[in-house]
Design a protein around this motif. Structure first.
Motif, PDB file in Angstrom:
ATOM      1  N   ALA A   1      66.111 -32.083  23.686  1.00 13.88           N
ATOM      2  CA  ALA A   1      67.027 -31.657  22.613  1.00 13.88           C
ATOM      3  C   ALA A   1      68.095 -32.725  22.439  1.00 13.88           C
ATOM      4  CB  ALA A   1      67.687 -30.344  22.991  1.00 13.88           C
ATOM      5  N   GLU A   2      68.430 -33.031  21.195  1.00 17.39           N
ATOM      6  CA  GLU A   2      69.573 -33.929  20.998  1.00 17.39           C
ATOM      7  C   GLU A   2      70.790 -33.223  21.608  1.00 17.39           C
ATOM      8  OE1 GLU A   2      71.015 -34.562  17.023  1.00 17.39           O
ATOM      9  OE2 GLU A   2      70.721 -32.480  16.443  1.00 17.39           O
ATOM     10  N   GLY A   3      71.735 -33.998  22.076  1.00 13.94           N
ATOM     11  CA  GLY A   3      72.932 -33.366  22.654  1.00 13.94           C
ATOM     12  C   GLY A   3      72.750 -32.959  24.108  1.00 13.94           C
TER      13      GLY A   3
ATOM     14  N   SER B   1      76.780 -30.809   0.520  1.00 15.29           N
ATOM     15  CA  SER B   1      77.552 -32.000   0.907  1.00 15.29           C
ATOM     16  C   SER B   1      78.430 -31.650   2.086  1.00 15.29           C
ATOM     17  CB  SER B   1      78.444 -32.453  -0.250  1.00 15.29           C
ATOM     18  OG  SER B   1      79.469 -31.502  -0.448  1.00 15.29           O
ATOM     19  N   ARG B   2      79.024 -32.691   2.651  1.00 13.85           N
ATOM     20  CA  ARG B   2      80.094 -32.471   3.626  1.00 13.85           C
ATOM     21  C   ARG B   2      81.367 -32.958   2.942  1.00 13.85           C
ATOM     22  NH1 ARG B   2      75.623 -33.259   7.810  1.00 13.85           N
ATOM     23  NH2 ARG B   2      75.489 -31.142   8.621  1.00 13.85           N
ATOM     24  N   CYS B   3      82.397 -32.138   2.989  1.00 10.49           N
ATOM     25  CA  CYS B   3      83.612 -32.378   2.195  1.00 10.49           C
ATOM     26  C   CYS B   3      84.842 -32.240   3.096  1.00 10.49           C
ATOM     27  CB  CYS B   3      83.641 -31.363   1.038  1.00 10.49           C
ATOM     28  SG  CYS B   3      85.126 -31.404   0.046  1.00 10.49           S
TER      29      CYS B   3
ATOM     30  N   GLY C   1      63.607 -36.070  13.974  1.00 11.16           N
ATOM     31  CA  GLY C   1      64.624 -36.296  12.933  1.00 11.16           C
ATOM     32  C   GLY C   1      64.572 -35.325  11.768  1.00 11.16           C
ATOM     33  N   HIS C   2      64.889 -35.844  10.585  1.00 15.08           N
ATOM     34  CA  HIS C   2      65.114 -34.966   9.426  1.00 15.08           C
ATOM     35  C   HIS C   2      63.855 -34.313   8.878  1.00 15.08           C
ATOM     36  CE1 HIS C   2      68.949 -36.978   9.752  1.00 15.08           C
ATOM     37  NE2 HIS C   2      69.452 -35.965   9.085  1.00 15.08           N
ATOM     38  N   ILE C   3      62.702 -34.698   9.384  1.00 17.02           N
ATOM     39  CA  ILE C   3      61.476 -33.970   8.992  1.00 17.02           C
ATOM     40  C   ILE C   3      61.671 -32.472   9.283  1.00 17.02           C
ATOM     41  CG2 ILE C   3      60.318 -34.313  11.221  1.00 17.02           C
ATOM     42  CD1 ILE C   3      57.697 -34.545   9.807  1.00 17.02           C
TER      43      ILE C   3
HETATM   44  O1  F6P Z   1      72.971 -28.842  11.690  1.00 17.13           O
HETATM   45  C1  F6P Z   1      71.720 -29.326  11.305  1.00 17.13           C
HETATM   46  C2  F6P Z   1      71.494 -30.719  11.858  1.00 17.13           C
HETATM   47  O2  F6P Z   1      70.237 -31.189  11.404  1.00 17.13           O
HETATM   48  C3  F6P Z   1      71.598 -30.842  13.372  1.00 17.13           C
HETATM   49  O3  F6P Z   1      70.451 -30.371  14.034  1.00 17.13           O
HETATM   50  C4  F6P Z   1      71.864 -32.312  13.539  1.00 17.13           C
HETATM   51  O4  F6P Z   1      72.594 -32.567  14.712  1.00 17.13           O
HETATM   52  C5  F6P Z   1      72.699 -32.639  12.322  1.00 17.13           C
HETATM   53  O5  F6P Z   1      72.486 -31.610  11.367  1.00 17.13           O
HETATM   54  C6  F6P Z   1      72.370 -33.968  11.697  1.00 17.13           C
HETATM   55  O6  F6P Z   1      73.257 -34.171  10.660  1.00 17.13           O
HETATM   56  P1  F6P Z   1      73.142 -35.419   9.660  1.00 17.13           P
HETATM   57  O7  F6P Z   1      71.942 -35.172   8.827  1.00 17.13           O
HETATM   58  O8  F6P Z   1      74.405 -35.379   8.882  1.00 17.13           O
HETATM   59  O9  F6P Z   1      72.990 -36.611  10.529  1.00 17.13           O
END
Ligand code: F6P
Ligand code: ADP
Length: 327
Positions: free
Chosen positions: A226-228, A75-77, A256-258
């Motif tokens: 690259a993102e960013g 999680s993020r806390c 993405g999250h893949i």
């Molecule tokens: O740090 C891993 C990462 O997948 C990064 O590559 C990306 O910028 C970020 O987390 C995405 O975070 P979230 O899933 O919270 O959007």
């Protein structure tokens, strides 16, 4: 090895990464080997605040080596950034009889770990796990190898369509503000252009470069973004290119999250296993406030202070190599 610790807490925090389970398994099994108790702390620092503790034995980590994600969840806390909440977390750890912690996560998670160590002298060792590979003090973080293989396989497939339809694809990969994933997948898939946050690009030279490719009879292409990056997201870069070179047939894919999921690669399983083993050994050796890593094929320990204040750097010469190899 001197042994003063009896009960270790282990948690995963921040973004998940393939291989986190292999690290949990290695921590638990190494602790069992040294006759220590282990408590899993579910959902990272949130679980520490909410006393979401689960006793772990050797069997608790059976059959997880090949699983993506994290069985302890993460999680993020944000509350953990405040001392008052960290005091509560410490009280919860002490009530549970936990003497030391292994924190598996990225640099944000190590900031939290460093605070516990600095505020209360509580023994903590970190294991670097993030697909971004941006953590100082190690050549490789857990999850990076799997992520680049996932991205590479996806881009290989996109290449088929790009070629069949004479299209230019803009493929966005993750990495937050680091270009490791982009640079590695760009090289591995022969991308025509790779854009990374570390290197400033401008639209004119990007378009000129693409036009040179066209003149050499390249009718399709892959641009890894690259993102960013400085020129924006893959969609933004594609729109700007289309404006300047309207006859290009463009498409955008955001992976993405893949990139965060799936069964860990062999390299990530091995790395995670070694890190887990070394982290427990380090705590028993009396080390704390450090992150385990591998630099030049050797295990090293880097103080959290250094790991969180510096960044792992891409090899900028690789960027030039991608250009030479792609035209
Ligand atoms: O740090 C891993 C990462 O997948 C990064 O590559 C990306 O910028 C970020 O987390 C995405 O975070 P979230 O899933 O919270 O959007
Ligand atoms: P990652 O570990 O993948 O970099 P984050 O940056 O989201 O992920 O950090 C994970 C968690 O670590 C945060 O949700 C928070 O609980 C804790 N954390 C991050 N920064 C700090 C900080 N400066 N002080 C204390 N805890 C922090």
């Amino acid at each position: 090895m001197k042994k003063t610790i009896q009960k270790i807490g282990v948690l995963t925090s921040g973004g998940d990464a393939p291989g986190m389970n292999a690290a949990i398994r290695a921590v638990v099994r190494t602790a069992m080997f040294y006759k220590l108790e282990v408590v899993g702390i579910r959902r990272g620092y949130k679980g520490m605040l909410e006393k979401d503790f689960v006793p772990m034995q050797s069997q608790s980590v059976s059959k997880i080596l090949a699983l993506g994600g994290t069985i302890l969840q993460t999680s993020r806390c944000p509350e953990f950034k405040e001392l008052e909440f960290r005091r509560q977390a410490l009280a919860n750890l002490q009530e549970e009889g936990i003497d030391a912690l292994v924190v598996i996560g990225g640099d944000g998670s190590f900031r939290g770990a460093n605070d516990i160590w600095k505020d209360f002298g509580f023994p903590v060792v970190g294991i670097p796990a993030t697909i971004d590979n941006d953590i100082f003090g190690t050549d490789f973080t857990i999850g990076f190898d799997t992520a680049i293989n996932t991205a590479m396989e996806a881009i290989d497939k996109i290449r088929d369509t790009a070629h069949s339809h004479d299209m230019v694809f803009f493929v966005e990969v993750m990495g937050r503000d680091a270009g490791f994933i982009a640079l590695n997948t760009g090289i591995a898939t022969g991308a025509e252009v790779t854009l990374v946050p570390e290197i400033q690009n401008d639209m004119d030279s990007l378009c000129n470069y693409l036009q040179i490719g066209r003149r050499k009879n390249k009718t399709s292409g892959i641009i890894v973004v690259a993102e960013g990056g400085h020129l924006g997201s893959a969609a933004e870069v594609a729109a700007q290119v289309k404006e300047r070179i309207p006859n290009y047939e463009t498409r955008v894919t955001t992976l993405g999250h893949i990139q965060r999921g799936g069964s860990p690669s062999c390299n990530d399983r091995v790395l995670a296993s070694i890190y887990g083993y070394e982290a427990v050994g380090a705590l028993l050796d009396g080390r704390s406030g450090v992150m385990v890593g591998r630099v030049n094929a050797k295990t090293v320990f880097t103080p959290f202070d250094e790991a969180i204040s510096k960044h792992n750097q891409i090899d900028r010469s690789w960027y030039e190599i991608t250009k030479i190899l792609s035209v």
